[in-house]
Design an enzyme around this catalytic site. Sequence first.
Site, mmCIF file in Angstrom:
data_model
loop_
_atom_site.group_PDB
_atom_site.id
_atom_site.type_symbol
_atom_site.label_atom_id
_atom_site.label_comp_id
_atom_site.label_asym_id
_atom_site.label_seq_id
_atom_site.Cartn_x
_atom_site.Cartn_y
_atom_site.Cartn_z
ATOM 1 N N ASN A 100 -10.162 -0.204 0.198
ATOM 2 C CA ASN A 100 -8.710 -0.123 0.233
ATOM 3 C C ASN A 100 -8.158 -0.598 -1.114
ATOM 4 O O ASN A 100 -8.271 -1.769 -1.446
ATOM 5 C CB ASN A 100 -8.199 -1.004 1.381
ATOM 6 C CG ASN A 100 -6.697 -0.996 1.517
ATOM 7 O OD1 ASN A 100 -5.977 -0.577 0.613
ATOM 8 N ND2 ASN A 100 -6.217 -1.464 2.647
ATOM 9 N N HIS A 117 -3.309 7.067 2.977
ATOM 10 C CA HIS A 117 -3.755 5.782 2.415
ATOM 11 C C HIS A 117 -5.131 5.466 2.996
ATOM 12 O O HIS A 117 -5.353 5.574 4.208
ATOM 13 C CB HIS A 117 -2.736 4.696 2.771
ATOM 14 C CG HIS A 117 -3.204 3.320 2.472
ATOM 15 N ND1 HIS A 117 -3.844 2.990 1.289
ATOM 16 C CD2 HIS A 117 -3.135 2.166 3.193
ATOM 17 C CE1 HIS A 117 -4.144 1.702 1.311
ATOM 18 N NE2 HIS A 117 -3.734 1.179 2.451
ATOM 19 N N CYS A 175 0.818 -1.224 0.000
ATOM 20 C CA CYS A 175 0.000 0.000 0.000
ATOM 21 C C CYS A 175 0.847 1.268 0.000
ATOM 22 O O CYS A 175 0.324 2.355 -0.230
ATOM 23 C CB CYS A 175 -0.932 0.004 1.204
ATOM 24 S SG CYS A 175 -1.881 -1.497 1.333
HETATM 25 O O1 UT7 Z 1 -3.792 -1.362 3.531
HETATM 26 C C1 UT7 Z 1 -3.083 -2.315 4.214
HETATM 27 C C2 UT7 Z 1 -3.124 -2.071 5.619
HETATM 28 N N1 UT7 Z 1 -4.285 -2.687 6.205
HETATM 29 C C3 UT7 Z 1 -4.903 -2.063 7.200
HETATM 30 O O2 UT7 Z 1 -4.588 -0.951 7.525
HETATM 31 C C4 UT7 Z 1 -5.961 -2.790 7.976
HETATM 32 C C5 UT7 Z 1 -5.805 -2.517 9.442
HETATM 33 N N2 UT7 Z 1 -6.768 -3.203 10.254
HETATM 34 C C6 UT7 Z 1 -8.062 -2.852 10.295
HETATM 35 O O3 UT7 Z 1 -8.460 -1.932 9.607
HETATM 36 C C7 UT7 Z 1 -8.971 -3.559 11.247
HETATM 37 O O4 UT7 Z 1 -8.211 -4.362 12.128
HETATM 38 C C8 UT7 Z 1 -10.052 -4.436 10.554
HETATM 39 C C9 UT7 Z 1 -11.067 -3.550 9.828
HETATM 40 C C10 UT7 Z 1 -9.397 -5.365 9.554
HETATM 41 C C11 UT7 Z 1 -10.800 -5.257 11.579
HETATM 42 O O5 UT7 Z 1 -11.384 -4.399 12.555
HETATM 43 P P1 UT7 Z 1 -11.262 -4.717 14.113
HETATM 44 O O6 UT7 Z 1 -12.010 -3.679 14.835
HETATM 45 O O7 UT7 Z 1 -9.805 -4.877 14.410
HETATM 46 O O8 UT7 Z 1 -12.045 -6.063 14.231
HETATM 47 P P2 UT7 Z 1 -11.526 -7.449 14.835
HETATM 48 O O9 UT7 Z 1 -10.581 -8.090 13.881
HETATM 49 O O10 UT7 Z 1 -11.079 -7.236 16.249
HETATM 50 O O11 UT7 Z 1 -12.855 -8.271 14.866
HETATM 51 C C12 UT7 Z 1 -13.892 -7.956 15.791
HETATM 52 C C13 UT7 Z 1 -15.030 -8.931 15.598
HETATM 53 C C14 UT7 Z 1 -14.588 -10.387 15.597
HETATM 54 O O12 UT7 Z 1 -15.608 -11.135 16.205
HETATM 55 P P3 UT7 Z 1 -15.462 -11.613 17.735
HETATM 56 O O13 UT7 Z 1 -14.201 -12.435 17.790
HETATM 57 O O14 UT7 Z 1 -15.376 -10.360 18.542
HETATM 58 O O15 UT7 Z 1 -16.706 -12.397 17.955
HETATM 59 C C15 UT7 Z 1 -14.523 -10.749 14.145
HETATM 60 O O16 UT7 Z 1 -14.725 -12.116 13.903
HETATM 61 O O17 UT7 Z 1 -15.614 -8.689 14.312
HETATM 62 C C16 UT7 Z 1 -15.655 -9.921 13.594
HETATM 63 N N3 UT7 Z 1 -15.524 -9.608 12.166
HETATM 64 C C17 UT7 Z 1 -16.576 -9.316 11.413
HETATM 65 N N4 UT7 Z 1 -17.893 -9.225 11.674
HETATM 66 C C18 UT7 Z 1 -18.711 -8.886 10.671
HETATM 67 C C19 UT7 Z 1 -14.396 -9.557 11.418
HETATM 68 N N5 UT7 Z 1 -14.709 -9.216 10.152
HETATM 69 C C20 UT7 Z 1 -16.055 -9.065 10.121
HETATM 70 C C21 UT7 Z 1 -16.970 -8.709 9.106
HETATM 71 N N6 UT7 Z 1 -18.271 -8.622 9.435
HETATM 72 N N7 UT7 Z 1 -16.573 -8.436 7.851
#
Ligand code: UT7
Length: 321
Positions: A276, A246, A111
């Site tokens: 993204n 980004h 990215c």
């Molecule tokens: O460009 C390259 C660089 N990439 C980035 O900058 C990405 C950086 N990371 C992020 O933007 C975030 O970490 C994400 C958007 C990828 C994820 O957000 P988060 O707030 O960190 O969510 P999480 O991974 O902690 O997941 C929270 C919950 C989980 O469920 P439990 O374990 O709490 O029951 C996940 O399973 O959300 C669940 N989850 C979803 N639920 C509905 C994960 N993806 C989804 C989804 N829809 N698409």
Amino acid sequence: MARIIGTGSYLPRSIVTNKEMEKYVDTTDEWIVTRTGIKERHMSQSDENTGDLAYEAAARALKNAGIGAKELSYILVATTTPQSLVPNTSCYVQARLGAVNASCLDLNAACTGFIYGLEVAEALLNLPDMGFILVIGAEVLTKITDFEDRSTCVLFGDGAGAAVLTKGDGIKGIITGSDGTKAACLNTGTFPVSNVLTGEKPFEHLVHMDGKEVYKFAVNILPEAMKAAVARGNGNIHELDHIIPHQANIRIIEAASKRLDIPMEKFFINIEKTGNTSAASIAIALDEMNQNHALRNGDRIALVGFGGGLTYGAVYLEWNM
Ligand code: UT7
């Protein structure tokens, strides 16, 4: 010494909304919007590849710059999703543009690719006989997205953005950096040594991400990289007119706004429409601002990126088109 004299971008026609993503995986529009800021993303069709998107953005950038393809000395394509391993995507663009005098090079810094591309272009412009350089960020991420993994598939989109650079006063400071020890946070599979001889599984090209780890890295590095680039150019972050980050997650941008004590209004955001788009993201955003006449000569701008590698980088420039 380099300045940007034209920009262009291209997004594939097909749009996939969050509601449509609900058909592929167990997710909701509400989760995606509140956790990322994304509402929809563009998706390339099966007959659209990286070179096609890059070409469309490039042709628009050349038109905006008012120069012909034959005047290009170099074409740099930043991409994580090259059209093929050989030839590079830049050669596909060269052929379609008829840029017969251009050398062609791809670079991959995930990215952060467009920022790295600007840094390489600025350095190349110090060589003799360099006229104009085209830097393109282009991605077809939906072709390497695992549509069974809800934690990544809702994030990515396709698109391309381009800028034409020449010698002159514009870019004031650039910094880039990498931390290869964090490679596992965001990666695809690696090539087997020899698939035929060992019977290893073929190249597994789908992208995997430890979102939380990348998030932690991003909220720290975005402000730090930006401050370092602005300091290198003897500027002041509080005198910036625009910040073009980004577009990975609106919450990362909001965290940077707080940490830097710079209002959100100064951060350009189009993530709701693009998702993204990795190396294309900053280039697409820059072009959207340029086409909307949001940039005036003399405006002080910071571009800042981070991503797989892990990599990061920022550019501080004064708009001078
Ligand atoms: O460009 C390259 C660089 N990439 C980035 O900058 C990405 C950086 N990371 C992020 O933007 C975030 O970490 C994400 C958007 C990828 C994820 O957000 P988060 O707030 O960190 O969510 P999480 O991974 O902690 O997941 C929270 C919950 C989980 O469920 P439990 O374990 O709490 O029951 C996940 O399973 O959300 C669940 N989850 C979803 N639920 C509905 C994960 N993806 C989804 C989804 N829809 N698409």
